[in-house]
Design a protein around this motif. Structure first.
Motif: not given
Length: 245
Positions: A198-226
């Motif tokens: 990522a080039g350091g902590l600041e770029p990584l920190e900016a990417a954490l929001g996207d990481w969190r959104a992807r985890l939430s999307a996976r959780g919702r997708a699991m509910l849809t699958g169930a």
């Protein structure tokens, strides 16, 4: 409301394919892979499907976004051969992996938060003793982290001593925080690699929001699958052949 899956309605491969924008070859491939139950055959050898097959296809396609293609395939194959416990274990493992990924995200966020307040920045280049003292650890620990790939100090060309630049100090501090959080070296290594890419902590920190959104999307997708899997599970036992003694 969807019709009862026990209906005698016969469907062609194109009928299943059209609903999801798939090719008829994809339907045949899914059947051959065990994702769909075996199709019936007409007197002329053409495949015929039923609403049960349509439900299996809907369940599989709904499982893929949350569990991945390979796991979704394994789940459907296990159900279709009557290995329900194995299918439920695979589903449980996916949920456990999602929880583990979420805990990893929380650990990284916590580590980054703990790294923010510093009285003064460390000097750019540090020898092993000074860095170990700053972190409150032994030099042997830093050498162990180096073998695990967590830090990559260069060697002084004259003395051969390890020299830690600003990026090395950053990685060592992050590793220290994660170790204090109970993470193993093999779990920390890929996180350090993400910081570097990522080039350091600041770029990584900016990417954490996207990481969190992807985890939430996976959780919702699991509910849809169930939700899509439930009607298939409810009707599937009625169509299984009894096991002969």
């Amino acid at each position: 409301m969807r019709q009862n899956l026990q209906t005698v309605e016969r469907l062609r491969p194109v009928d299943l394919a059209r609903e999801h924008g798939l090719s008829t070859q994809a339907i045949r491939n899914y059947e051959e892979a065990g994702i769909l139950p075996a199709a019936g055959r007409t007197p002329h050898g053409y495949r015929t499907y039923t609403p049960l097959h349509a439900a299996a296809l809907r369940a599989f396609l709904a499982l893929v976004p949350g569990h991945g293609h390979r796991t979704a395939t394994s789940i459907m194959c296990a159900l279709n051969r009557g290995a329900d416990d194995e299918a439920f274990r695979l589903i449980d493992e996916s949920h456990a992996q999602l929880l583990d990924d979420r805990r990893t995200l929380q650990a990284v966020e916590s580590a980054l938060h703990d790294l923010e307040p510093t009285a003064a920045p460390e000097p750019g280049d540090m020898f092993i003793g000074l860095l170990a003292e700053a972190l409150g650890i032994r030099p042997a620990t830093l050498r162990k982290w180096e073998r695990a790939g967590l830090v990559r100090p260069r060697r002084d060309p004259l003395t051969g001593y390890r020299v830690y630049d600003e990026a090395d100090v950053r990685d060592a501090r992050l590793a220290h925080q994660l170790r204090r959080g109970g993470y193993l070296l093999e779990q920390i290594a890929p996180l350090i690699a993400q910081v570097r890419s990522a080039g350091g902590l600041e770029p990584l920190e900016a990417a954490l929001g996207d990481w969190r959104a992807r985890l939430s999307a996976r959780g919702r997708a699991m509910l849809t699958g169930a939700a899509e899997l439930e009607p298939y599970l409810r009707e599937l036992p009625r169509h299984r052949q009894p096991i002969s003694s």
